[in-house]
Structure formats: structure tokens, C-alpha cells
Design an enzyme around this catalytic site. Structure first.
Site, PDB file in Angstrom:
ATOM      1  N   LEU A 137       0.910  -1.246   0.016  1.00  0.00           N
ATOM      2  CA  LEU A 137       0.099  -0.069  -0.037  1.00  0.00           C
ATOM      3  C   LEU A 137       0.861   1.423  -0.076  1.00  0.00           C
ATOM      4  CD1 LEU A 137      -2.557  -1.129   2.674  1.00  0.00           C
ATOM      5  CD2 LEU A 137      -2.803  -1.076   0.414  1.00  0.00           C
ATOM      6  N   ASP A 138       0.560   2.387  -0.616  1.00  0.00           N
ATOM      7  CA  ASP A 138       1.223   3.650  -0.640  1.00  0.00           C
ATOM      8  C   ASP A 138       1.397   4.000   0.857  1.00  0.00           C
ATOM      9  OD1 ASP A 138       1.467   3.456  -3.441  1.00  0.00           O
ATOM     10  OD2 ASP A 138      -0.459   4.553  -3.731  1.00  0.00           O
ATOM     11  N   LYS A 139       2.352   4.858   1.068  1.00  0.00           N
ATOM     12  CA  LYS A 139       2.525   5.306   2.390  1.00  0.00           C
ATOM     13  C   LYS A 139       1.445   6.024   3.137  1.00  0.00           C
ATOM     14  CE  LYS A 139       5.398   8.859   4.849  1.00  0.00           C
ATOM     15  NZ  LYS A 139       6.227  10.010   4.715  1.00  0.00           N
ATOM     16  N   ARG A 237      -5.598   5.691  -7.568  1.00  0.00           N
ATOM     17  CA  ARG A 237      -5.367   7.044  -7.720  1.00  0.00           C
ATOM     18  C   ARG A 237      -5.217   7.560  -8.969  1.00  0.00           C
ATOM     19  NH1 ARG A 237      -0.226   7.668  -4.011  1.00  0.00           N
ATOM     20  NH2 ARG A 237      -0.481   9.698  -4.327  1.00  0.00           N
TER      21      ARG A 237
END
Length: 325
Positions: A137-139, A237
Site C-alpha cells: 500500500l502507498d505510504k 489514484r
């Protein structure tokens, strides 16, 4: 720390004429094909006690033996970092990742990552590539992730990701009032002019498919549920920005913050203060890599997204205008 694997298998006549590496991958299916091939080259996977080339054909009746000692995969430090553990057994670990936690060490983030935390919590993952992390997962994205605690579990979970049998559902808050759900089927690749970003790339991109449906439409925003078929970097996104509904707070894909015309001061403050993409990995479902049991987990939205939804609800009741300034 090291783990020794000793296995033996007889080659049946059904495999007659097939390559050694193909047969070994079938007989030792707990391990990936690339790992099998590396073991053959290292000389720890033998045919009748002899080192054999991967492409050499076997004819049945041979004995394949494996005798290997697994070494720690990476020299990353184990660090005591709190983890929100949703489920754990001998094979897998399900984590609810908070915002701000980087998954893998990289330039600018050499420690203090989820990988460092996993190595501390489950030291046995030092024997598994990337400490058993099979997806990321992104930060600033929150929510559910699965970690493999053994090599066999990692091989199985990676296969589930590749054949798209692992289910991953997200919730997000998008900018704009949507009229309905849909599917975005657009290939994603590295942005041609900004290497820090991804983009829809019709020629050089890889297949990417995102399904989305409405949970609730507000005056100028939409609470949506998304399901991934593929797992490209920044996929949700990029896809939502591509169809002109970027995520609230997304620093890379939403552009400059614009305030909806006529929205309440409370909503203006909430949007201004929301400094990350409003994206949460809500649900995860998979076949347990050891038992085959179908399992699923779901976690509540994080406090910051719940607070934003509360303000959006109030703005809806107060009849904010459906237009951006």
C-alpha cells in the site's frame, strides 16, 4: 538464523520427456519456479544425486532430492514498531496499516518501515524475500495487507495475486459528485515526464482494471467502494484522476486544492487539513495458503476519513452548492 529444507520425490512415468526444472516445479509446488531454477543452478536440487541442467529431460524413475539451508534474505534491521494485527497464525499475518507508514525500505526511508516492524514481530520472516510482503500500500494509504510468514505461504499468495483470485476492496472519497459506478480499464505505466508518478499509458502501460461503485454522493464529493482486478502502482489514484474524479487530499494526482462554491467553513477546514489521499484498503479475502480455507477480513475506516464523511454529511444537509470555484 537459518532453516534447512530436505525433500525427496520420485519422478513418475507421467513426466517422461519433460524438462527437469518443469518436473521439479510440479513436484515441489510449495516453491516458485524461479526459486526452483536457482536451486538447480546452485547444485542443491539433484537428480539421482547428480547436478543436472534445468533443461535436461527426464524419463521417469529418477529421484529428485533437495537439501538446502535458507539464509536470511536481507540485512534490514528488526525494529519495535507498533502493528495493528487483525489476524495471525503460523503461515500468515494480516495487518491494518496506518497512514504514514512506508512498506519497504528505500531511498529516504532506510528504516522505520513496515518491513522493519514485521522482522521484529515475526523474526522467521527474515528467511522470506521482502520479509513476506507480497503486495503493498502507498505510504499514506491505510488498511489491510497480508504478509507471508513462510516461503510456501509466499509462493501461494503470489500465485493468488497473479491469478486474481485474491479479493481486495477499498473505500475512497473522490472529488466530484458521481452519477453512477463503472469500470476503468486503462493500462498504467510510468509517467513520461515525471518518474515519481504513474499515468494511463496506452502504448507502454500494463493492464490495469478498477471497478468502482457509489456508496453515497454528497454535494461535491462521492464516497466510493473500489475493487481491483490488477495491482499496479498508484492504480486507484491514477484511474480515478483519469476519469476526472481524483481522490481528496491526493498530493500527486488531484492537482491544486479547490474549494466548492458555497461549502461551509467546516468543510473548507476539513478539506484543507486532509493532507493524504482519502483511500483505505477496507476488505481482504483469500484462500489460506496452508489449509485452503477461504478467509476474509474487513476493517473500519480510519478516524480521519470518518471525520471527513461526518463533515460532508453536515454539508449535504445544509444544501451546499454542486459547483467548484
Amino acid at each position: 538464523m537459518a532453516e534447512r529444507i530436505v525433500k525427496e520425490a520420485q519422478v513418475s512415468l507421467d513426466f517422461s520427456g519433460q524438462r527437469f526444472d518443469q518436473i521439479a516445479t510440479e513436484l515441489f509446488s510449495d516453491y516458485s519456479r524461479s526459486r526452483i531454477q536457482s536451486w538447480i543452478k546452485e547444485g542443491v536440487l539433484l537428480v539421482d544425486g547428480k547436478q543436472t541442467k534445468p533443461k535436461e529431460k527426464l524419463f521417469g524413475g529418477e529421484t529428485i532430492t533437495l537439501d538446502v539451508e535458507l539464509e536470511e534474505q536481507a540485512a534490514h534491521d528488526a525494529q519495535e514498531i507498533p502493528l495493528d494485527i487483525v489476524y495471525e497464525d503460523e503461515d500468515i499475518l494480516i495487518i491494518n496499516k496506518p497512514a504514514g507508514l512506508v512498506v519497504h525500505p528505500a531511498a529516504g526511508h532506510h528504516d522505520g518501515t513496515l518491513l522493519n516492524a514485521i522482522l521484529h514481530h515475526a523474526p522467521e520472516t527474515a528467511l522470506v524475500p521482502r520479509a513476506g510482503i507480497v503486495h503493498r500500500l502507498d505510504k499514506e494509504t491505510t488498511g489491510l495487507m497480508v504478509v507471508a510468514k513462510t516461503l510456501q505461504a509466499q509462493t501461494d499468495l503470489v500465485a493468488q495475486l497473479q491469478d486474481r483470485s485474491m479479493g481486495r476492496e477499498y473505500e475512497a472519497i473522490a472529488i466530484g459528485a458521481m452519477t453512477g459506478g463503472g469500470v476503468v480499464d486503462e493500462p498504467i505505466g510510468r509517467h513520461p515526464h515525471n518518474r515519481q508518478k504513474m499515468a494511463v499509458e496506452p502504448v507502454h502501460g500494463k493492464e490495469a482494471i478498477t471497478h468502482y461503485r457509489l456508496i453515497k454522493r454528497y454535494n461535491n464529493h462521492t464516497h466510493i467502494r473500489l475493487k481491483l482486478e490488477t495491482g499496479r502502482t498508484h492504480q486507484i489514484r491514477v484511474h480515478m484522476a483519469h476519469i476526472q474524479y481524483p481522490l481528496v487530499g491526493d498530493p500527486q494526482y488531484a492537482g491544486r486544492l479547490k474549494m466548492p462554491k458555497g461549502c461551509s467553513p467546516e468543510l473548507q477546514d476539513a478539506l484543507r487539513d486532509f493532507r493524504r489521499q482519502a483511500l483505505h484498503a477496507k476488505k481482504l479475502e483469500l484462500s489460506h495458503p496452508a489449509t485452503g480455507e477461504w478467509m476474509e477480513w474487513e476493517v473500519e475506516l480510519p478516524d480521519d476519513m470518518l471525520a471527513l464523511i461526518e463533515v460532508l454529511e453536515a454539508d449535504l444537509k445544509n444544501g451546499g452548492q454542486n459547483q467548484y470555484m
